[in-house]
Design an enzyme around this catalytic site. Structure first.
Site, PDB file in Angstrom:
ATOM      1  N   HIS A  11       1.147   9.316  -8.238  1.00 18.26           N
ATOM      2  CA  HIS A  11       0.242   8.167  -8.398  1.00 18.26           C
ATOM      3  C   HIS A  11       0.777   6.945  -7.617  1.00 18.26           C
ATOM      4  O   HIS A  11       0.055   6.308  -6.848  1.00 18.26           O
ATOM      5  CB  HIS A  11       0.122   7.862  -9.906  1.00 18.26           C
ATOM      6  CG  HIS A  11      -0.623   6.610 -10.263  1.00 18.26           C
ATOM      7  ND1 HIS A  11      -1.795   6.624 -10.966  1.00 18.26           N
ATOM      8  CD2 HIS A  11      -0.331   5.296 -10.045  1.00 18.26           C
ATOM      9  CE1 HIS A  11      -2.220   5.381 -11.149  1.00 18.26           C
ATOM     10  NE2 HIS A  11      -1.338   4.546 -10.613  1.00 18.26           N
ATOM     11  N   GLU A  12       2.070   6.666  -7.797  1.00 21.51           N
ATOM     12  CA  GLU A  12       2.661   5.506  -7.113  1.00 21.51           C
ATOM     13  C   GLU A  12       2.721   5.720  -5.601  1.00 21.51           C
ATOM     14  O   GLU A  12       2.531   4.786  -4.823  1.00 21.51           O
ATOM     15  CB  GLU A  12       4.069   5.213  -7.656  1.00 21.51           C
ATOM     16  CG  GLU A  12       4.097   4.745  -9.110  1.00 21.51           C
ATOM     17  CD  GLU A  12       3.209   3.539  -9.366  1.00 21.51           C
ATOM     18  OE1 GLU A  12       3.048   2.688  -8.473  1.00 21.51           O
ATOM     19  OE2 GLU A  12       2.659   3.449 -10.478  1.00 21.51           O
ATOM     20  N   HIS A  39      -0.495   4.690  -4.054  1.00 21.33           N
ATOM     21  CA  HIS A  39      -0.548   3.233  -3.819  1.00 21.33           C
ATOM     22  C   HIS A  39       0.254   2.857  -2.574  1.00 21.33           C
ATOM     23  O   HIS A  39      -0.205   2.140  -1.698  1.00 21.33           O
ATOM     24  CB  HIS A  39       0.100   2.466  -4.982  1.00 21.33           C
ATOM     25  CG  HIS A  39      -0.709   2.420  -6.238  1.00 21.33           C
ATOM     26  ND1 HIS A  39      -1.998   1.983  -6.283  1.00 21.33           N
ATOM     27  CD2 HIS A  39      -0.381   2.736  -7.520  1.00 21.33           C
ATOM     28  CE1 HIS A  39      -2.440   2.032  -7.538  1.00 21.33           C
ATOM     29  NE2 HIS A  39      -1.478   2.488  -8.310  1.00 21.33           N
TER      30      HIS A  39
HETATM   31 ZN   LIG Z   1      -1.349   2.512 -10.386  1.00 18.39          ZN
END
Ligand SMILES: [Zn+2]
Length: 384
Positions: free
Chosen positions: A81-82, A85
């Protein structure tokens, strides 16, 4: 009393210290010690609660192995998830410091704010989308094999569900959560006002934070469910994060309005060629600080930290010049009188220095911006 300052675009400086575990796409992945608490908690809950209830026939050891593997894959999902980003940020030219796993999940430490609302929207949306992708992936794998043993199917379903929860929870519109960033980017796009959109999104963050605290407290009081403690902790963390984002923004606003020449202090420097012993005797003792610019013909050529004198034997301090221990600098370390004070703050953060030399149009050294000076000014300006 120091005012919390704009540290590298809101990077989370956490509790205790961290260690690096990997480097992916040129981004360091590190683990803050506080993460060990949440990792143990999740692993424990799975190994002694979730799996034994569903698989009473299995041995404790097997359940512990299942719990540990599931927990590791879950936190790998958080890193995924990170990374989503961070990669979108990187593609859009933003500098990434690192990704940190800590007590409350993961954080991408991105050096600066996105330049446009569109970039912010893409960066923020990438996280929940990646979690949604993983949820679908785990679900598809678990259901595409009809004869899959429950011991494989259940962990996959659990991972699908937890990633779905991760996607949804992160979409809650409270800054600095992903949903709050999405909200900010939309308001920013409409109003063209970065400061206003951040204020609104941070207010959303505070509402979400107090909601979590109230929810957690009512769980504990009404149902006796101690897991409400966790919501309360996340609520406090989120409230703190929203406040400090707002504080940083105010600092940037204040320092954007004032010029360096109004805040600069006396141009104290040590002349190039001075012996180390003289630097310590005449400067450290007199000005009660260790850091000084080094000047030659009125121009700044370096910065010296007289703590570094330790690298030279003390009986050589009379014959060794400060030039030997100084750090040579270029124009990226100095500001001019007409620059905004914010530029000096950015230089302090980027170069890890506490004083920024000020030069005039003729390149002559005319003053200093110090972190204490900035703190003092900010404390006055930001007084409620
Ligand atoms: Zn996030």
């Amino acid at each position: 009393v120091g005012t919390p300052r704009a540290g590298k675009g809101g990077q989370i400086v956490f509790l205790t210290g961290a260690f690096k575990i990997a480097r992916i796409f040129g981004i360091d992945i590190e683990i803050d010690y506080s993460w060990l608490i949440i990792f143990s908690l999740v692993t424990w809950t799975l190994s002694t609660g979730f799996y034994p209830i569903n698989f009473p026939e299995l041995s404790l050891n097997t359940n512990i192995i299942l719990g540990t593997v599931t927990s590791i894959v879950f936190f790998a999902s958080v890193i995924f998830h990170e990374l989503a980003h961070s990669l979108v940020a990187k593609i859009n030219g933003l500098e990434i410091h690192k990704i940190t796993l800590f007590l409350f999940g993961g954080a991408s430490q991105i050096a600066e704010e996105p330049q446009t609302a569109k970039v912010e929207f893409k960066m923020a949306a990438a996280g929940p989308l990646s979690s949604l992708f993983l949820a679908v992936l785990f679900w598809v794998v678990s259901s595409s094999f009809a004869n899959l043993l429950p011991i494989y199917r259940l962990p996959l379903l659990f991972l699908a569900e937890i990633n779905l929860i991760l996607a949804i929870f992160n979409l809650v519109p409270g800054f600095p959560m992903d949903g709050g960033r999405i909200l900010r980017s939309i308001i920013w796009h409409i109003t063209k006002d970065f400061y206003k959109s951040t204020r609104i999104a941070a207010a959303g963050g505070k509402i979400v934070a107090f909601g979590l605290i109230a929810w957690g407290a009512s769980r504990i009081i009404l149902v006796g469910d101690i897991s409400g403690t966790w919501m309360i902790l996340i609520g406090f963390f989120l409230n703190q994060a929203a406040s400090s984002s707002l504080q940083q923004l105010k600092i940037k606003q204040v320092l954007q309005k004032i010029e360096v020449k109004e805040l600069m202090e006396n141009p104290i420097s040590i002349p190039s060629g001075s012996p180390i012993s003289e630097g310590i005797r005449d400067y450290v003792t007199k000005f009660k600080t260790d850091n000084f610019p080094v000047t030659k013909n009125n121009q700044v050529i370096g910065i010296v930290d007289l703590n570094d004198a330790k690298s030279v034997p003390e009986d050589k301090w009379d014959e060794t010049t400060i030039d030997k221990i100084m750090k040579p600098i270029d124009s990226s370390y100095v500001v001019s009188e007409e620059d905004k004070a914010l530029k000096a703050l950015s230089i302090m953060d980027a170069k890890h220095i506490s004083k920024v030399p000020v030069i005039n149009k003729l390149n002559k050294f005319v003053g200093l911006i110090t972190d204490q000076g900035l703190d003092y000014y900010l404390t006055l300006e930001l007084k409620p």
